[in-house]
Design a protein around this motif. Structure first.
Motif, PDB file in Angstrom:
ATOM      1  N   LYS A1500      -1.141  -5.822   6.344  1.00 57.71           N
ATOM      2  CA  LYS A1500      -0.985  -6.432   7.675  1.00 57.71           C
ATOM      3  C   LYS A1500       0.396  -6.099   8.249  1.00 57.71           C
ATOM      4  O   LYS A1500       0.527  -5.827   9.440  1.00 57.71           O
ATOM      5  N   CYS A1501       1.406  -6.108   7.371  1.00 55.30           N
ATOM      6  CA  CYS A1501       2.752  -5.768   7.841  1.00 55.30           C
ATOM      7  C   CYS A1501       2.831  -4.308   8.265  1.00 55.30           C
ATOM      8  O   CYS A1501       3.612  -3.952   9.148  1.00 55.30           O
ATOM      9  N   CYS A1502       2.005  -3.460   7.611  1.00 54.24           N
ATOM     10  CA  CYS A1502       1.992  -2.041   8.004  1.00 54.24           C
ATOM     11  C   CYS A1502       1.440  -1.865   9.413  1.00 54.24           C
ATOM     12  O   CYS A1502       1.590  -0.785  10.009  1.00 54.24           O
ATOM     13  N   ASN A1503       0.787  -2.893   9.930  1.00 55.36           N
ATOM     14  CA  ASN A1503       0.242  -2.832  11.284  1.00 55.36           C
ATOM     15  C   ASN A1503       1.140  -3.573  12.286  1.00 55.36           C
ATOM     16  O   ASN A1503       0.727  -3.877  13.387  1.00 55.36           O
ATOM     17  N   SER A1504       2.365  -3.858  11.890  1.00 54.25           N
ATOM     18  CA  SER A1504       3.276  -4.633  12.740  1.00 54.25           C
ATOM     19  C   SER A1504       3.629  -3.876  14.013  1.00 54.25           C
ATOM     20  O   SER A1504       3.606  -2.640  14.057  1.00 54.25           O
ATOM     21  N   LYS A1505       3.943  -4.612  15.045  1.00 51.98           N
ATOM     22  CA  LYS A1505       4.421  -4.025  16.309  1.00 51.98           C
ATOM     23  C   LYS A1505       5.844  -3.470  16.157  1.00 51.98           C
ATOM     24  O   LYS A1505       6.294  -2.670  16.974  1.00 51.98           O
ATOM     25  N   LEU A1506       6.571  -3.938  15.145  1.00 48.84           N
ATOM     26  CA  LEU A1506       7.956  -3.533  14.961  1.00 48.84           C
ATOM     27  C   LEU A1506       8.009  -2.349  14.014  1.00 48.84           C
ATOM     28  O   LEU A1506       7.536  -2.434  12.870  1.00 48.84           O
ATOM     29  N   SER A1507       8.590  -1.288  14.473  1.00 49.76           N
ATOM     30  CA  SER A1507       8.596  -0.057  13.678  1.00 49.76           C
ATOM     31  C   SER A1507       9.340  -0.249  12.369  1.00 49.76           C
ATOM     32  O   SER A1507       8.941   0.286  11.325  1.00 49.76           O
ATOM     33  N   SER A1508      10.427  -1.015  12.409  1.00 40.56           N
ATOM     34  CA  SER A1508      11.212  -1.207  11.184  1.00 40.56           C
ATOM     35  C   SER A1508      10.398  -1.949  10.135  1.00 40.56           C
ATOM     36  O   SER A1508      10.502  -1.671   8.937  1.00 40.56           O
ATOM     37  N   ILE A1509       9.575  -2.905  10.565  1.00 40.26           N
ATOM     38  CA  ILE A1509       8.745  -3.657   9.623  1.00 40.26           C
ATOM     39  C   ILE A1509       7.657  -2.747   9.058  1.00 40.26           C
ATOM     40  O   ILE A1509       7.361  -2.776   7.853  1.00 40.26           O
ATOM     41  N   ARG A1510       7.055  -1.943   9.928  1.00 45.29           N
ATOM     42  CA  ARG A1510       6.051  -0.998   9.439  1.00 45.29           C
ATOM     43  C   ARG A1510       6.648  -0.075   8.379  1.00 45.29           C
ATOM     44  O   ARG A1510       6.045   0.179   7.332  1.00 45.29           O
ATOM     45  N   SER A1511       7.844   0.385   8.647  1.00 47.65           N
ATOM     46  CA  SER A1511       8.508   1.294   7.717  1.00 47.65           C
ATOM     47  C   SER A1511       8.793   0.597   6.389  1.00 47.65           C
ATOM     48  O   SER A1511       8.517   1.147   5.314  1.00 47.65           O
ATOM     49  N   ASP A1512       9.329  -0.628   6.455  1.00 40.38           N
ATOM     50  CA  ASP A1512       9.650  -1.367   5.231  1.00 40.38           C
ATOM     51  C   ASP A1512       8.389  -1.683   4.439  1.00 40.38           C
ATOM     52  O   ASP A1512       8.374  -1.625   3.203  1.00 40.38           O
ATOM     53  N   ALA A1513       7.323  -2.069   5.157  1.00 38.72           N
ATOM     54  CA  ALA A1513       6.068  -2.398   4.474  1.00 38.72           C
ATOM     55  C   ALA A1513       5.502  -1.161   3.779  1.00 38.72           C
ATOM     56  O   ALA A1513       4.997  -1.242   2.642  1.00 38.72           O
ATOM     57  N   ALA A1514       5.593  -0.036   4.453  1.00 39.43           N
ATOM     58  CA  ALA A1514       5.107   1.197   3.847  1.00 39.43           C
ATOM     59  C   ALA A1514       5.922   1.539   2.603  1.00 39.43           C
ATOM     60  O   ALA A1514       5.367   1.958   1.564  1.00 39.43           O
ATOM     61  N   HIS A1515       7.247   1.363   2.684  1.00 38.32           N
ATOM     62  CA  HIS A1515       8.095   1.581   1.517  1.00 38.32           C
ATOM     63  C   HIS A1515       7.664   0.691   0.362  1.00 38.32           C
ATOM     64  O   HIS A1515       7.605   1.127  -0.795  1.00 38.32           O
ATOM     65  N   LEU A1516       7.385  -0.580   0.674  1.00 40.70           N
ATOM     66  CA  LEU A1516       7.034  -1.543  -0.367  1.00 40.70           C
ATOM     67  C   LEU A1516       5.679  -1.181  -0.982  1.00 40.70           C
ATOM     68  O   LEU A1516       5.489  -1.263  -2.210  1.00 40.70           O
ATOM     69  N   LEU A1517       4.730  -0.790  -0.137  1.00 41.88           N
ATOM     70  CA  LEU A1517       3.414  -0.407  -0.643  1.00 41.88           C
ATOM     71  C   LEU A1517       3.547   0.823  -1.554  1.00 41.88           C
ATOM     72  O   LEU A1517       2.932   0.898  -2.624  1.00 41.88           O
ATOM     73  N   TYR A1518       4.377   1.752  -1.140  1.00 42.78           N
ATOM     74  CA  TYR A1518       4.626   2.924  -1.973  1.00 42.78           C
ATOM     75  C   TYR A1518       5.247   2.511  -3.302  1.00 42.78           C
ATOM     76  O   TYR A1518       4.875   2.993  -4.370  1.00 42.78           O
ATOM     77  N   PHE A1519       6.218   1.577  -3.224  1.00 35.76           N
ATOM     78  CA  PHE A1519       6.895   1.111  -4.442  1.00 35.76           C
ATOM     79  C   PHE A1519       5.902   0.423  -5.377  1.00 35.76           C
ATOM     80  O   PHE A1519       5.962   0.567  -6.596  1.00 35.76           O
ATOM     81  N   LEU A1520       4.966  -0.373  -4.780  1.00 35.25           N
ATOM     82  CA  LEU A1520       3.951  -1.047  -5.588  1.00 35.25           C
ATOM     83  C   LEU A1520       3.092  -0.023  -6.325  1.00 35.25           C
ATOM     84  O   LEU A1520       2.804  -0.156  -7.524  1.00 35.25           O
ATOM     85  N   MET A1521       2.669   0.995  -5.585  1.00 31.30           N
ATOM     86  CA  MET A1521       1.844   2.042  -6.215  1.00 31.30           C
ATOM     87  C   MET A1521       2.631   2.783  -7.290  1.00 31.30           C
ATOM     88  O   MET A1521       2.131   3.060  -8.378  1.00 31.30           O
ATOM     89  N   LYS A1522       3.874   3.096  -7.002  1.00 31.53           N
ATOM     90  CA  LYS A1522       4.712   3.809  -7.964  1.00 31.53           C
ATOM     91  C   LYS A1522       4.909   2.968  -9.213  1.00 31.53           C
ATOM     92  O   LYS A1522       4.872   3.472 -10.344  1.00 31.53           O
ATOM     93  N   SER A1523       5.130   1.637  -8.994  1.00 33.66           N
ATOM     94  CA  SER A1523       5.302   0.757 -10.143  1.00 33.66           C
ATOM     95  C   SER A1523       4.024   0.674 -10.957  1.00 33.66           C
ATOM     96  O   SER A1523       4.065   0.633 -12.199  1.00 33.66           O
ATOM     97  N   ASN A1524       2.895   0.635 -10.272  1.00 35.65           N
ATOM     98  CA  ASN A1524       1.603   0.639 -10.965  1.00 35.65           C
ATOM     99  C   ASN A1524       1.464   1.913 -11.792  1.00 35.65           C
ATOM    100  O   ASN A1524       1.032   1.885 -12.949  1.00 35.65           O
ATOM    101  N   PHE A1525       1.843   3.016 -11.195  1.00 37.82           N
ATOM    102  CA  PHE A1525       1.756   4.311 -11.863  1.00 37.82           C
ATOM    103  C   PHE A1525       2.650   4.327 -13.103  1.00 37.82           C
ATOM    104  O   PHE A1525       2.235   4.751 -14.188  1.00 37.82           O
ATOM    105  N   ASP A1526       3.880   3.837 -12.947  1.00 44.63           N
ATOM    106  CA  ASP A1526       4.812   3.809 -14.084  1.00 44.63           C
ATOM    107  C   ASP A1526       4.334   2.842 -15.158  1.00 44.63           C
ATOM    108  O   ASP A1526       4.520   3.081 -16.356  1.00 44.63           O
ATOM    109  N   TYR A1527       3.731   1.720 -14.733  1.00 41.13           N
ATOM    110  CA  TYR A1527       3.290   0.690 -15.683  1.00 41.13           C
ATOM    111  C   TYR A1527       2.168   1.205 -16.580  1.00 41.13           C
ATOM    112  O   TYR A1527       2.045   0.806 -17.735  1.00 41.13           O
ATOM    113  N   THR A1528       1.357   2.092 -16.039  1.00 46.81           N
ATOM    114  CA  THR A1528       0.232   2.641 -16.816  1.00 46.81           C
ATOM    115  C   THR A1528       0.630   3.891 -17.584  1.00 46.81           C
ATOM    116  O   THR A1528      -0.218   4.685 -18.006  1.00 46.81           O
ATOM    117  N   GLY A1529       1.931   4.066 -17.712  1.00 42.69           N
ATOM    118  CA  GLY A1529       2.389   5.247 -18.450  1.00 42.69           C
ATOM    119  C   GLY A1529       2.199   6.519 -17.661  1.00 42.69           C
ATOM    120  O   GLY A1529       1.918   7.584 -18.227  1.00 42.69           O
TER     121      GLY A1529
END
Length: 1546
Positions: A1500-1529
């Motif tokens: 939902k934050c990735c759909n924000s009207k504020l570009s900075s929030i969209r950018s931060d949310a995308a960073h966080l989603l990427y970080f979540l995926m990366k952490s998932n990737f690292d967690y599974t070896g």
């Protein structure tokens, strides 16, 4: 048919509810029934600590404490100071020898009052003893609040018509016909190339403006063209091609040339367009500033996200540093801080000073008659009046029928005209031939000659109104009858011969009769336009009317003035041809060169300046209390008014027609006694004279007089002081032989009369009829009136001793009183001082008679009277005398209040009252005797009216008690002793008895006299508060305990108001913090913070050791079980006290605030007891009235009042449970178990992902008490067996949570860890429930929401469609720029709820709420980061799916579910990255419900009207995926990818 019978019942019920207060009464009665059915247990009494002993026992601990200043009272906390009395005159008003001459006690005491300095008790920290608003150096809010950007404010184009939005909320619109030049730059612009078009200026949704043009006025069509003003650089006039033309310069260097029909239209268009451009420039600059900040943040963020995982070692430090950069104190943003509230401000007490009414400057410029000539023998010199005239000015009040000022005598004659009166006769005329001393005589440092001819008078009018007249009476030298002398002045024919004739006769009269005068003319003019004292400067003096010998008196003058506005009556009066030039003006505050009515120069006097001296004219103030003021200066004037002499029946003298009265003031009736030189003389000679004459009426046997004679009385009067009147027949014979006659033939004595000044010791001040004697033997004062009396010397009475002479006197004195009762009281006090064996019964009689004293006299002699009463109080040997003294004081105090003059009492107590200096022989003190007398008067057997007055005005008596105690301590040096040795045991007992005696009047009899009870309650609180500076503090704690024990749970609302007002006042003590001793009370030496016995609930030990705060928190806790109005009162007292700590500049450091927070840690337990009542996550519309005391407990809020939706373009309005079933079933090994996710509602409702009812989700709530905080003890402390479970109001919840957040933010991390370690699992869950409720309650709702609810809820509802401001997309500066346009409210965040609502109100409120929401968010983030750091093990239990983890995760999700500012969300994303890094198992193991909810919110934050929030949310989603990737070896990130894919697919 079935509904018919019910109809009357319904109407009857409705009618019953319609009565005012019926519903409230019904609820009250039901409540009382419920309460009586439940046993109400009185709260357990907790004895306070012995404060003084604790200080001694723990002296070492206190001195070794780093923050010992918070534990000790400062040394020399109060002092006595003497302030010099500064009068407004250069010299003292009390004559030098006055004290030596004074023999009367009353005169002596008056003089002491006017000479004594001010005696003040100063409490050095008194500035800190009031409300938080009165703190010194208080910075309640920052100068500039940050403008936070919220997505909710960016989304206006969905629901609002942006075209109309601008006009509704302050946008600029304009339309009209203009001529448009050819836009093609290849073709030169000529007159012919201009085309007439209709232009329309509109504002877009993003705040920018377009200028559209059409062929006609139908603007609904598509425009022919548009000029985009956001690229316009400027608008300037250009008349080169066409008149009234102007051009728009664009960024690409092109121009648009437009022309109007007139110059006015052209200027209007230019001004409008430039205004828009200026506004856009401001917005752009703000946007640029915000953009720069965002860019920097993005850069830092990307760097940190791309760094290694090791960076998380110091993540929390980085987070804290980022969050602490621009943090605000929460209370600075609280609505109560912004409100203007002057209710708690004590009145400013000023020293007694001489006050005046409306002051008027009267300038006497000229008096000229039509009959003029040159008076010089050689006819060389100016043309002037042909004889001398004398003007007397005074004020008359025809509304009240009295003369209200003394006379102001003016001599406007030319020096050559003055010379017509021989100097020797001139001297005699005004003073019996006094010889002028050689050299310049000085009067109070001013040369006497400088004051000989006054022309400028300063009048004062206490009660101005339009019916006050300035009257001028004109006299001339005695010549004959008034009509005969005035006749030449009334003719308008050739006046040269007439003038010469009149001049010849005048010279003859002046040489022979220069010392006598006669009435001639009068004139008048109005002074004021209205009752507020506006001067009527346009008015002029009336014509000069001839005096009528039969209408000379002041009464006759008042009758004439009554007809002044009736032209038909004034036209009948004979007019003398002439002009009196007198102007009036306001008196400047810095008037220089002014002398008082006793010729004492006022400060700012230049002695060298001799030209313009201003003379103050004495006002005769009305004898009513509201116009009176306490005397502050010495003044002792007697005004004498000879009225009438009836001589038509006398046979003693052959000739007695042209009668003059000579007045003398004597102090003896011996034969050789001389007159006293104390009569104020008229202009031209010395200032004082021995005798003075009245004017003469020609051929009148029964003359009337209107003169006023002013006498400067001696300080001490005695029985021999008297006025002597000598009557003369004056021969007006002007034969040529008359000049050769001797002087004694000009005047013949025709009688004597005398008037003793004193009668029964008082100055006679009324109209007297006295007989006239033909002779004046020695010892004449001993003669009785009447011819038949034989005692004393032989007196020959005229006309058989009838009272032939009428005379009146008027005393204006500050050392003599006309009141018989006051005079008798002082006289008796003087007698018993010389004869101490006198009985007390006589004194009581005179004390009782003082009740009959006139109120205006009481006010005028207030300090002197009260001083004497206090003196009698301490010298009294009988209780009856002391009680009666106190009763007289009660009467005086009550009278002052009833007249609205209580400020004089405050001035007296603060500056004048002083106890007798302490000596070894002095055994009685004011505080001891007064406290005993007050106790006696409060006994049930005493007259209830007197006791009610004592209670109602008790502040005065308690103030006197406290000042007496302070003066006694310092003067007896007992202030150096320990507190428990300063006062005697008997005085401690007296104070305790007094408190106990007052309580029934407050708690039981308040219904009979509510005001008296309320005032007594407040005064008692102030007294106890002040006693903390003077007495044994433990003893005062006991008095507070005695006070609180008089109240019960379930008391009426009024008693709760009393109790919390008392606590509010006492807890506002300047040393409230040391009184509570914020230090550990554990046994032995404490080495570790964890060993501290910090109390997080209201234990007995806490309430004992920290008495005041413990009592307050106990009372607040008990009040939460009462009705809403009572709850609001209690919560408000607690919150304002905590706000005061925040703004107190003595406790600004972080360590001091943390120590203060330890005093309020039991607030945690208090809120946990009421957690279900506080757990309200819906937010009501913004309310204007925060204290809506309508006598009922409101119903719970409905779902209609929810948070406005965050934009969500690709999600449906609801998500079904099966979505989460798919997510959880696919990714979770626990597919068969029932998930803890109840539902996920739309973002509007912000539904709870995990149940907030910790009782359902946590089975250990009932049995896990091994490490629990002791809540049962707190409940028993309160003594309540019935706990309410209804929800609190939003205002109450917000106030309690604000206090909670303040403690949370201020307390040290160690204290937080200690709390969490002690708390049970259930209590931890309650804690995080409170934290989550904070986020919901303080969430930002958006400007549109605020505006709409203001429009509907405010006291003034405007008729307009929307209150929403036009906002620009992605422009944080728009709101700030708008605020700048409202110049009158620039940066003013004060939101006063009584005003109508405007754009500025909405902006201010949105600015405040945005900052509150952001600060609350950051505070909760801080708390979570501390908890996560210290409780990682507990959170990781059950593979990161424990109830505690779910609760903490729920709080984290809450940040994303509700509106957050751009600033806050940046910190939230940072914290979430930390959370993911620390607890990967929560997301990537076990059930997928948390990961699913997390992905949903992030997307939902990735759909924000504020570009900075969209950018931060995308960073966080990427970080979540990366952490998932690292967690599974580094094998896959299936879970995160699947959750995200499902939501995208949805």
């Amino acid at each position: 048919m079935m509904s018919t019978p019910a109809h009357p019942e319904t109407r009857k019920f409705t009618r019953g509810l319609g009565k005012p207060g019926t519903a409230a009464e019904l609820r009250q009665s039901v409540s009382e029934v419920v309460r009586t059915s439940v046993l109400i247990v009185k709260p357990k009494v907790i004895e306070p600590l012995d404060y003084e002993n604790v200080l001694v026992q723990r002296k070492t601990q206190i001195l070794s404490d780093v923050l010992r200043d918070m534990l000790q009272f400062p040394l020399e906390d109060f002092e006595i100071s003497t302030l010099r009395r500064h009068g407004r005159t250069l010299y003292p008003t009390v004559p030098e020898n006055a004290e030596r001459e004074a023999q009367s006690l009353f005169v002596q005491e008056c003089i002491k009052t006017y000479k004594s300095d001010w005696h003040v008790v100063n409490y050095k920290y008194e500035d800190y003893s009031g409300d938080f608003r009165q703190l010194p150096h208080k910075v309640s809010r920052p100068d500039k609040l940050a403008v936070h950007v919220f997505e909710v404010d960016e989304d206006v184009d969905k629901d609002e018509d942006t075209a109309s939005l601008g006009s509704q909320k302050g946008g600029i619109t304009k339309h009209g016909w203009l001529y448009k030049g050819n836009m093609n730059s290849a073709i030169s612009v000529t007159m012919r190339s201009f085309k007439r078009r209709y232009f329309h200026l509109t504002q877009l949704g993003d705040g920018s403006y377009n200028l559209n043009f059409y062929k006609d006025e139908k603007i609904s069509k598509e425009p022919k063209g548009t000029i985009f003003l956001d690229s316009c650089m400027g608008v300037v006039q250009n008349n080169k091609v066409r008149r009234f033309a102007f051009e728009l310069k664009m960024q690409d260097k092109s121009t648009y040339l437009l022309a109007a029909d007139s110059e006015g239209e052209m200027e209007d268009w230019i001004n409008t367009l430039n205004k828009i451009l200026h506004s856009s420039f401001e917005i752009a600059m703000q946007e640029k500033r915000n953009g720069d900040i965002h860019d920097d943040d993005d850069l830092g963020k990307s760097d940190s996200s791309s760094g290694s995982m090791d960076s998380f070692q110091s993540t929390r430090d980085i987070e804290s540093r980022m969050r602490n950069e621009t943090r605000l104190k929460l209370f600075t943003l609280d609505p109560d801080t912004q409100k203007l509230d002057f209710s708690g401000i004590e009145p400013d007490v000023k020293q007694f000073e001489e006050k005046f009414g409306k002051r008027v400057l009267v300038n006497c410029n000229d008096l000229s008659f039509n009959l003029q000539s040159c008076v010089a023998e050689n006819e060389e010199g100016p043309t002037t009046n042909v004889e001398p005239f004398y003007v007397t000015l005074s004020l008359f009040d025809i509304q009240n029928g009295r003369k209200i000022s003394s006379d102001f005598h003016v001599d406007l004659n030319h020096p050559s005209v003055r010379g017509m009166v021989p100097s020797n006769t001139s001297q005699y005329m005004n003073g019996g031939g006094d010889a002028r001393p050689e050299g310049q005589r000085l009067i109070h440092g001013v040369p006497e000659a400088a004051m000989q001819y006054p022309r400028q008078g300063v009048f004062s009018v206490t009660c101005p109104h339009p019916d006050i007249f300035l009257v001028a009476r004109i006299d001339k030298v005695l010549q004959g009858g008034i009509n005969h002398c005035a006749e030449p002045y009334m003719k308008s024919s050739d006046s040269t011969k007439v003038a010469q004739k009149v001049l010849k006769n005048a010279k003859l009269a002046c040489s022979r009769l220069g010392q006598y005068r006669m009435p001639f003319a009068w004139a008048a003019r109005t002074l004021f336009k209205d009752a507020s004292g506006t001067l009527d400067k346009s008015a002029r003096f009336s014509p000069l009317y001839r005096q009528d010998s039969n209408k000379l008196s002041n009464d006759d003058m008042l009758k004439l003035l009554a007809d002044f506005r009736k032209p038909e009556k004034m036209a009948k009066l004979p007019v003398i041809l002439g002009n009196l030039d007198v102007t009036i003006d306001n008196v400047a505050p810095d008037l220089t060169n002014c002398v008082t009515s006793s010729y004492i120069p006022v400060k700012q006097f230049d002695v060298s300046e001799r030209t313009n001296i201003f003379f103050e004219v004495e006002e005769f103030v009305p004898c009513i209390a509201k116009c009176s003021q306490p005397f502050t200066i010495y003044n002792n004037h007697l005004y004498v008014y000879p009225k009438h002499l009836k001589y038509d029946g006398q046979k003693s003298f052959a000739k007695a027609r042209n009668i003059a009265v000579c007045i003398e003031f004597k102090d003896s009736d011996e034969e050789e006694a001389v007159s006293l030189k104390c009569i104020h003389r008229r202009p031209g000679g010395t200032l004082f004279t021995k005798n003075a004459f009245t004017s003469v009426l020609h051929h009148q046997h029964n003359p009337e007089f209107y003169e006023e004679f002013k006498i400067e009385l001696p300080t001490q009067l005695h029985e021999k002081h008297h006025l002597l009147f000598t009557f003369y027949h004056v021969s007006c014979d002007s034969n040529s032989k008359a000049s050769t006659k001797k002087r004694d033939l000009v005047e013949t004595q025709v009688g004597y009369a005398w008037l003793p000044l004193l009668k029964d010791g008082r100055v006679i001040m009324n109209e007297s009829q006295i007989p006239v004697a033909a002779n004046l033997p020695a010892g004449y004062l001993g003669c009785q009136e009447g011819a038949s009396k034989h005692a004393g010397p032989e007196v020959k009475w005229v006309d058989g001793g009838k009272p032939l002479f009428k005379v009146s006197t008027h005393l204006v004195s500050t050392v003599y009183t006309q009141d018989q009762h006051l005079h008798n009281f002082f006289h008796h006090c003087q007698n018993i001082a010389s004869a101490p064996q006198a009985s007390g019964g006589e004194l009581v009689k005179y004390l009782k008679s003082l009740h009959a004293m006139e109120s205006h006299v009481m006010i005028k002699f207030l300090p002197t009277t009260l001083n004497q009463l206090f003196r009698v109080l301490t010298s009294a040997t009988q209780e009856d005398v002391a009680v009666n003294v106190t009763k007289v004081m009660i009467h005086i105090v009550a009278q002052c209040h009833e007249e609205g003059l209580e400020h004089y009492l405050r001035s007296y107590v603060k500056f004048v009252f002083r106890t007798e200096p302490h000596t070894s022989s002095t055994t009685r003190t004011v505080h001891e005797e007064l406290a005993k007398a007050m106790t006696a008067i409060l006994k049930p057997s005493t007259d209830f009216l007197t006791s009610n007055k004592l209670l109602k005005y008790s502040w005065y008596f308690f103030e006197a008690l406290v000042k007496s105690m302070a003066q006694y301590l310092i003067e007896s040096c007992k202030v150096k002793l320990s507190r428990n040795q300063r006062f005697s045991a008997s005085f401690h007992h007296t104070v305790e008895t007094l408190v106990n005696m007052m309580m029934p009047h407050i708690t039981q009899k308040y219904k009979d006299n509510l005001d008296a009870a309320r005032n007594a309650n407040h005064s008692l609180a102030v007294f106890i508060k002040r006693c903390f500076n003077l007495m044994d503090r433990g003893f005062m704690f006991k008095q507070i305990n005695n006070y609180s024990n008089c109240f019960m749970p379930g008391d009426p609302k009024t008693l709760f108001e009393f109790k919390f007002e008392f606590l509010r006042v006492v807890c506002n003590h300047e040393h409230y913090v040391p009184l509570n001793l914020p230090m550990p009370f554990g046994k032995g030496r404490i080495l570790r913070f964890q060993d501290l016995q910090l109390d997080y609930s209201l234990t007995d030990d806490f309430c004992k050791n920290h008495f005041l705060v413990g009592l307050l928190l106990r009372e607040v806790s008990a009040a939460l079980q009462e009705f809403r109005e009572i709850r609001q009162i209690a919560i408000q007292v607690l919150k304002t006290l905590m706000m005061k700590h925040t703004f107190d500049d003595r406790y600004t450091s972080k360590s001091q605030q943390a120590r203060l927070a330890t005093l309020y840690l039991p607030l945690f337990g208090l809120l946990q007891e009421n957690v279900n009542r506080v757990n309200v996550k819906e937010v009501t519309p913004f309310t204007i009235n925060h204290t809506n005391n309508n006598g009922r407990d409101d119903l719970l809020l409905t779902n209609a009042l929810m948070t406005p939706p965050r934009s969500s373009t690709f999600l449906d309005t609801s998500l079904h449970k099966d979505v989460f079933g798919v997510i959880s079933g696919t990714a979770s090994p626990h597919a068969t178990s029932t998930p803890n996710i109840n539902s996920v509602r739309h973002a509007d409702s912000r539904g709870s992902l995990i149940s907030t009812d910790s009782g359902n989700s946590l089975p250990e709530r009932s049995n896990d008490k091994g490490n629990s905080l002791d809540k049962s003890q707190a409940a028993s402390t309160l003594g309540s067996t019935l706990l309410r479970c209804d929800k609190l109001d939003q205002a109450e919840i917000k106030s309690l949570l604000m206090c909670f957040l303040h403690v949370l933010k201020s307390m040290s991390e160690d204290a937080l860890f200690t709390y969490w370690n002690k708390a049970s699992s259930a209590e931890l869950m309650d804690f995080f429930t409170l934290v989550e409720v904070c986020l919901h309650q303080f969430r930002y709702m958006g400007k549109r929401y605020i505006a709409r609810n203001q429009d509907g809820a405010g006291p003034v509802a405007h008729e307009r469609k929307s209150q929403t401001l036009p906002v620009s997309r992605n422009r944080a500066g728009m709101m700030h720029a708008r605020l700048q346009q409202l110049s009158s409210l620039d940066n003013s965040y004060t939101f006063n709820h009584t005003y109508s609502h405007s754009d500025a109100d909405v902006l201010n409120q949105s600015l405040l709420e945005a900052n509150i929401a952001t600060e609350v968010c950051l505070t909760v983030l801080d708390t979570l980061s501390i908890f996560i750091m210290g409780f990682k093990t507990q959170l990781c239990s059950d593979h990161g799916h424990s109830p505690l983890m779910k609760k903490v995760f729920e709080v984290h999700l809450c940040f994303l579910r509700i509106n957050q500012s751009e600033t806050a969300l940046k910190q939230v994303f940072t914290s979430l990255r930390t959370f993911i890094y620390k607890f990967p198992c929560t997301f990537f193991e076990g059930r997928a419900d948390m990961c699913a909810a997390f992905c949903y919110e992030i997307l939902k934050c990735c759909n924000s009207k504020l570009s900075s929030i969209r950018s931060d949310a995308a960073h966080l989603l990427y970080f979540l995926m990366k952490s998932n990737f690292d967690y599974t070896g580094r094998k896959s990130f299936v879970r995160t990818h699947l959750q995200s894919s499902l939501f995208f697919r949805w």
